[in-house]
Enzyme design. Structure first.
Site, PDB file in Angstrom:
ATOM      1  N   SER A 156       0.917  -1.112   0.180  1.00 16.16           N
ATOM      2  CA  SER A 156      -0.117  -0.123   0.055  1.00 16.16           C
ATOM      3  C   SER A 156       0.995   1.236   0.045  1.00 16.16           C
ATOM      4  O   SER A 156       1.803   1.397  -0.772  1.00 16.16           O
ATOM      5  CB  SER A 156      -0.932   0.029   1.215  1.00 16.16           C
ATOM      6  OG  SER A 156      -1.986   1.055   1.250  1.00 16.16           O
ATOM      7  N   ASP A 321      -8.350  -6.765  -4.916  1.00 17.74           N
ATOM      8  CA  ASP A 321      -8.058  -5.381  -4.502  1.00 17.74           C
ATOM      9  C   ASP A 321      -8.463  -4.300  -5.722  1.00 17.74           C
ATOM     10  O   ASP A 321      -8.218  -4.122  -6.763  1.00 17.74           O
ATOM     11  CB  ASP A 321      -6.438  -5.192  -4.558  1.00 17.74           C
ATOM     12  CG  ASP A 321      -5.832  -3.733  -3.925  1.00 17.74           C
ATOM     13  OD1 ASP A 321      -6.803  -2.917  -3.710  1.00 17.74           O
ATOM     14  OD2 ASP A 321      -4.826  -3.826  -3.535  1.00 17.74           O
ATOM     15  N   HIS A 354      -8.024  -5.263  -0.586  1.00 21.22           N
ATOM     16  CA  HIS A 354      -6.620  -4.594  -0.645  1.00 21.22           C
ATOM     17  C   HIS A 354      -6.048  -5.312   0.914  1.00 21.22           C
ATOM     18  O   HIS A 354      -4.664  -5.529   0.806  1.00 21.22           O
ATOM     19  CB  HIS A 354      -6.938  -3.279  -0.549  1.00 21.22           C
ATOM     20  CG  HIS A 354      -5.551  -2.321  -0.152  1.00 21.22           C
ATOM     21  ND1 HIS A 354      -4.603  -2.431  -1.020  1.00 21.22           N
ATOM     22  CD2 HIS A 354      -4.965  -1.754   0.909  1.00 21.22           C
ATOM     23  CE1 HIS A 354      -3.305  -1.595  -0.608  1.00 21.22           C
ATOM     24  NE2 HIS A 354      -3.906  -1.193   0.659  1.00 21.22           N
TER      25      HIS A 354
END
Lengths: 383, 213
Positions: A156, A321, A354
């Protein structure tokens, strides 16, 4: 104060001399970087791995969190015999610049006054970028005498730092693993961040950012920001599997109480978040992710960010995601191809959204471990 | 062939014979891209026994995961869409084994291979094999052999060609055929090396090394 109990000094940290000049032009005279390490640095100083944490993560990768008392956020991945094997590697994780777990950020005392008891920066903390975060980490590496990191790994926002590391300090990164990330924020990413920020601004306890002076915290706003963000971390399938349309209690058709299980789950996520995170840090760091645009830093061409790189890359995405979809990772992988870089790229099949990079995903862990093993061989690290 | 010392590696004894033939065409220490590399058998072999900087592209994600978990530099992608990004001359060899007949635009794929690589090594099943011809002639239906083993409506092989077809394509595209041979399904070298007409009848696969003329 919403972050009680743990004074800043309680975090392992180093006060780095020389401060740091930021992309925005401001120079921080005082630069503190809080960090944790695991495993042992070898004599050649060649086995160091830097882990970069995500937006609301921190340096407590693999040990008990001092505020929440919970296990480290990547215990599944980092430890003896784990994919990032601390028997073999020396693992470092720093709290990012602008964070609230001991590194210089909005909670730190201002360094631009001569006052003996300076106020906190708060919302006056200068704008930081992902590159500033990486520069602060580099200073810590220099301080530790680590000229080249064996690997830089992160998911991320951590993945953005990985890309920035590989681009800004190519000689200092042997292998790079950007996970579930993008080379810039899409309009949709920025939009979700903005909803979170507006929720904080709308909280009456915000006090124009001077909430410390009022002894209050914009808890409601920060919690709503977390709730919105949390939705983006999960897939629809994961939410359906966890909660479906299940209702709590028997109170049918109650207007606004805790009704659906997913509601109370999100409220819990929000309220527990405000106990460990600072609103001004949240604003500072979300802004840094929004500003991040690696191609733009290199004349608009992403491949130029990696020109002549010798770093070995492993780009990893997750099929469900939708915050940083596989297409973003593919863009990164193709740019690396255009730079003739050595790149592995794999999309892990997962329905967890995610957040999958933080969860039990055996294929992901196998791929990560295998990539590091292969790189260690190429780097000539002893087994 | 040198047998690698590391016993856990999967390449040593069982490598597909046609991959062994391909590996023998590749000079040590070169840069190689293997398109459709599967779990990375060839690139692992090239790295371990020839010191090549070998990388792979594979369309099947499960194979990619397996390859990466073995520490091999493999990326998810395919021949039709993932060659154009590479810079000119990025590799010494670009390998496409048993895949040409399954790509959407074989001619464009070959062009890209010879743009990004000095040499292209291509293998493909030969549709001119006598058994294929005989089956079509006798039954009037699409042939099914051990090489062409899927019914016409299921096959991924959308662009079958013969060894003679491939020679003709190389000529019209201006590619020099530096080496070629016909092999049987197991990848054993067939004795028709000097006679392309015979190879086109008796060879089950064609294996070519090309460069721009």
């Amino acid at each position: 104060m919403n972050l009680p109990d743990v004074p800043e000094s309680a975090h392992q940290h180093v006060d780095l001399p020389g401060g740091l000049t930021l992309d925005c032009g401001v120079t921080l005279r005082r630069l503190v970087v809080a960090y944790r390490t695991y495993g042992a640095l070898n004599a050649e100083r060649s086995n160091a791995i830097l882990i970069c944490h995500a937006l609301t993560g921190d340096q407590y990768v693999a040990d008990k969190h001092p505020v929440t008392g919970r296990d480290g956020w990547w215990e599944m991945v980092v430890g003896p015999g784990k994919p990032i094997d601390t028997n073999r590697f020396f693992v470092i994780c720093t709290n990012v610049l602008g964070g609230c777990m001991g590194s210089t950020g909005p909670r730190s005392p201002r360094d631009d006054t001569d006052s003996a008891d300076p106020p906190r920066w708060g919302v006056d903390f200068p704008t930081v970028t992902i590159r500033d975060m990486v520069r602060a980490q580099k200073k810590l590496m220099d301080h530790m005498g680590i000229a080249r990191l064996f690997a830089v790994i992160g998911g991320s926002m951590g993945g953005m730092q990985v890309l920035e590391w590989a681009s800004t300090y190519p000689q200092a990164v042997f292998a790079a693993v950007p996970i579930a990330c993008a080379a810039h924020h899409s309009a949709q990413n920025i939009a979700f961040n903005e909803v979170g920020r507006q929720a904080i601004f709308a909280d009456p306890h915000w006090h124009g950012g001077r909430y410390w002076e009022h002894g209050e915290v914009p808890e409601r706003g920060l919690a709503v920001a977390r709730m919105v963000a949390h939705i983006t971390y999960l897939s629809e399938q994961a939410l359906t599997r966890k909660f479906g349309r299940r209702v709590r209690g028997a109170q049918a058709l109650a207007p606004f109480g805790d009704m659906f299980e997913v509601e109370s789950y999100l409220r819990h996520q929000g309220s527990s978040f405000v106990r460990r995170f600072d609103a001004a840090s949240y604003l500072t760091i979300t802004r840094a992710t929004d500003y991040f645009d690696l191609a733009e830093e290199h004349g608009g061409t992403l491949a130029a960010a990696f020109a002549r790189t010798r770093t070995r890359f492993c780009v990893i995405s997750f099929s469900s995601d939708w915050l940083y979809p596989t297409s973003e990772s593919r863009t990164i992988a193709r740019a690396l191809n255009a730079a003739a870089a050595n790149v592995s790229f794999v999309e892990i099949a997962s329905d967890k959204g995610h957040d999958a990079f933080l969860l039990d995903e055996p294929d992901f862990h196998r791929a990560l471990a295998g990539f590091l093993r292969g790189c260690a061989e190429h780097a000539g690290l002893p087994p | 062939m040198t047998v690698p010392l590391d016993p856990v590696r999967f390449v040593a004894k069982n490598m597909r014979l046609d991959l062994t033939l391909i590996a023998a065409m590749i000079e040590p220490g070169t840069r190689v891209l293997d398109i459709g590399c599967g779990d990375g058998e060839l690139i692992d072999h090239l790295f371990r026994t020839r010191g090549c900087d070998a990388r792979g592209i594979e369309i099947d994600m499960a194979e990619v995961t397996r390859a990466v978990a073995h520490g091999l530099p493999v990326m998810h992608g395919d021949a039709d869409n993932d060659l154009s990004q590479y810079p000119d001359g990025a590799f010494d060899y670009v390998v496409l084994s048993r895949t040409l007949q399954a790509v959407e635009r074989p001619r464009e794929v070959l062009r890209q291979m010879l743009r990004i690589g000095e040499r292209a090594i291509v293998s493909f099943p030969n549709f001119g094999h006598w058994l294929v011809r005989w089956q079509l002639l006798r039954s009037g239906r699409m042939p099914m052999t051990s090489v062409w083993d899927r019914p016409w409506h299921e096959t991924p092989n959308i662009h079958p060609c013969t060894i003679r077809d491939f020679f003709a394509l190389c000529e019209s595209e201006g590619y020099a055929v530096e080496k070629w041979l016909a092999v049987d399904e197991a990848g054993r070298r067939a004795p028709w090396r000097r006679f392309s007409g015979l190879a086109n009848v008796f060879g089950e696969q064609g294996l070519f090394q090309l460069r721009k003329a």
